[in-house]
Design an enzyme around this catalytic site. Structure first.
Site, PDB file in Angstrom:
ATOM      1  N   GLY A  48      29.024 132.641 -13.249  1.00 51.17           N
ATOM      2  CA  GLY A  48      28.309 132.574 -14.427  1.00 51.17           C
ATOM      3  C   GLY A  48      26.992 132.369 -13.983  1.00 51.17           C
ATOM      4  O   GLY A  48      26.480 131.941 -13.029  1.00 51.17           O
ATOM      5  N   ILE A  98      30.730 115.953   8.721  1.00 48.39           N
ATOM      6  CA  ILE A  98      31.517 117.137   9.043  1.00 48.39           C
ATOM      7  C   ILE A  98      31.847 117.524  10.175  1.00 48.39           C
ATOM      8  O   ILE A  98      33.003 117.608  10.631  1.00 48.39           O
ATOM      9  CB  ILE A  98      31.168 118.410   8.003  1.00 48.39           C
ATOM     10  N   GLU A 152      23.588 118.320  19.415  1.00 44.33           N
ATOM     11  CA  GLU A 152      22.537 117.831  18.326  1.00 44.33           C
ATOM     12  C   GLU A 152      21.129 117.924  18.598  1.00 44.33           C
ATOM     13  O   GLU A 152      20.822 117.313  19.705  1.00 44.33           O
ATOM     14  CB  GLU A 152      23.091 116.291  18.065  1.00 44.33           C
ATOM     15  N   ASP A 187      25.339 118.205  -6.094  1.00 42.12           N
ATOM     16  CA  ASP A 187      24.766 118.861  -4.603  1.00 42.12           C
ATOM     17  C   ASP A 187      23.542 119.517  -5.228  1.00 42.12           C
ATOM     18  O   ASP A 187      22.637 119.947  -4.325  1.00 42.12           O
ATOM     19  CB  ASP A 187      25.498 119.668  -3.813  1.00 42.12           C
ATOM     20  N   HIS A 215      46.520  87.044   3.937  1.00 42.82           N
ATOM     21  CA  HIS A 215      46.809  86.919   5.386  1.00 42.82           C
ATOM     22  C   HIS A 215      47.925  87.519   5.635  1.00 42.82           C
ATOM     23  O   HIS A 215      49.117  87.086   5.008  1.00 42.82           O
ATOM     24  CB  HIS A 215      46.432  85.497   5.739  1.00 42.82           C
TER      25      HIS A 215
END
EC number: 1.8.1.4
Length: 510
Positions: free
Chosen positions: A158, A228, A247, A357, A489
């Site tokens: 779309g 991830i 990294e 997102d 417990h």
């Protein structure tokens, strides 16, 4: 039209600028202008709500909108609902994390419990089949929920042709136009690429390819030490791969509490995961059978090489907003492509909303779901609310790491006087009984009021334990509030109670 445009912009600013007007007044103004502008588009009343994207944010928004009595259509290009999370993200990765953990436990821990095998082996096709079955069942389940709630499901890509119309190119090439009074962009995110590195999903893979490898690589290099990358590195490391994580930053998972991060990294290193921090990839050679990476220090310096059978690029994600026709209708985005919205998820174009997102905030499925619910509640004239400072995050390795609220570093930076309470799982009876006692609970609370500011847990099931803390933070509870609640417990949850006791007073069992 110029006058109407100015008025719409004024309404947008009125809603988004805190303190300039009450939210209810601003919404009434914005909502009336939205209805006014809709009148120029014929047929726009066919749907009350149209949602582009059927991931966690989109499908939840669609179901909630229908439950609120709004005529709703959801458009999904994948042809299967659930988005990245269900199809190639959260769900399949958790399936493989669980399966690989079971194999690792059988190989390394069962004998300690008196369960012995002559041999244990990995049947990778069967493992992948179990993962695929879980995904398929859940996808069909969402389709069933759409039917139950009378949500119209359109399969295809779309894109906007006007603020009230979406052109959909179907999976078979057919085209149709879906019209709506309110259109929500919920298209999620895509893998972030790195300059000079081409993902072929065979030797150089994204998280999608890492979930579908046909054989266990002898050497796996993961570029990026975020959630991830560490999860997928754990999967293949348990199954026998030699895993090295490269990294650029000086730390793994930079958003994590510093003290917890250090313990977490040590735990992963004990699992034979190697780390090359403050390191960048400057070259990739795929001319041979494997992949040869050229590395150098992040600050510059002597270059080295690192060879791998498979390289996983896990450098984050980027909002999927290109190709939606947003520019055609004038929707504003920031420099990374996120849609700018106000507190009611409305863009600068009235009637066009965005969630998940594609807007600022944590790129998490559960955050997108909350966005979706709040957005359609606003559309229905109700009140919605999402506090991004109180959204939990979980790394699903073993042990898991879960957190909510602020880290100790953030509290210190804000200049807030605080106290810290900690309790190790080595002193927790349930953890000792099951011989899985690696981890800690850490609570950061305001020194004056004892209000809980952040909770950080490293434990085998931290992702489940964190929700007591999420509830506490959402209701502005104190550490004493948790400490005075009776916990069963023996349970792992008692470690949270003891950490709370350590925050405002003293723990019992250490």
């Amino acid at each position: 039209m110029a006058m109407a445009s100015f008025a719409r912009r004024k309404a947008y600013l009125l809603v988004s600028r805190k303190g300039s007007a009450s939210s209810s007044d601003a919404f009434k103004y914005s909502y009336s202008l939205t209805n006014f502008s809709r009148g120029f588009a014929s047929g726009s009343d066919e749907n009350d709500v149209v949602i582009i994207g059927g991931g966690p944010g989109g499908y939840v928004a669609a179901i909630k909108a229908a439950q609120l009595g709004l005529k709703t259509t959801c458009i999904e290009k994948r042809g299967a609902l659930g988005g990245t999370c269900l199809n190639v993200g959260c769900i399949p990765s958790k399936a493989l994390l669980h399966s690989s953990h079971m194999y690792h436990e059988a190989k390394h821990s069962f004998a300690n419990h008196g369960v012995k095998f002559s041999s244990v082996e990995v049947d990778l096709p069967a493992m992948m089949s179990q993962k695929d079955k879980a995904v398929s069942n859940l996808t069909r389940g969402i389709e069933g929920l759409f039917k139950k709630n009378k949500v119209t499901y359109v399969k295809g890509y779309g894109k906007f042709i006007s603020p009230s119309e979406v052109s959909v190119e179907g999976l078979e090439g057919e085209n149709t136009v879906v019209k709506g009074k309110h259109i929500i962009v919920a298209t999620g995110s895509d893998v972030k690429s790195l300059p000079g590195i081409t993902i072929d999903e065979k030797r150089i893979v994204s998280s999608t390819g890492a979930l579908a490898l046909t054989e266990i690589p002898k050497k796996l290099v993961v570029i990026g030490a975020g959630y991830i990358g560490l999860e997928m590195g754990s999967v293949w490391g348990r199954l026998g791969s030699e895993v090295t994580v490269v990294e650029f930053a000086s730390d793994i998972v930079p958003t994590m509490d510093g003290e917890i991060r250090k313990q977490f990294q040590r735990s992963l290193e004990k699992q034979k995961m190697k780390f090359m921090l403050k390191t960048k990839v400057v070259g990739v050679d795929i001319s041979g059978d494997g992949v040869k990476l050229t590395l150098e220090p992040a600050a510059g310096g002597e270059q080295t090489t690192l060879e791998a059978d498979v390289v996983l690029v896990s450098a984050g994600r980027t909002p999927f907003t290109a190709g939606l026709g947003l520019d055609k209708i004038g929707v504003e985005t920031d420099k990374v492509g996120r849609i700018l919205v106000n507190e009611r998820f409305v863009s600068n174009v009235p009637g066009v909303y965005a969630i998940g997102d594609v807007i600022p905030g944590p790129m998490l499925a559960h955050k997108a779901e909350e966005d979706g619910v709040a957005c359609v509640e606003f559309i229905a004239g109700k009140h919605g609310h999402v506090d991004y400072d109180k959204v939990p995050g979980v790394v699903y390795t073993h042990p898991e790491v879960a957190s909510v609220g602020k880290t100790e570093e953030q509290v210190k930076e804000l200049g807030i006087a605080y106290r810290v309470g900690k309790f190790p799982f080595l002193a927790n009876s349930r953890a000792k009984a099951i011989d899985d006692a690696e981890g800690i609970v850490k609570i950061v609370a305001d020194k004056e009021t004892d209000k809980i500011l952040g909770v950080h847990i490293m434990a085998p099931n931290a992702g489940e334990l964190i929700h007591e803390a999420v509830l506490a933070i959402n209701y502005d509870a104190s550490s004493e509030d948790i400490a005075r609640v009776c916990h069963a417990h023996p349970t792992m949850s008692e470690a949270l109670k003891e950490a709370a006791m350590a925050t405002y007073d003293k723990p019992i069992h250490i």
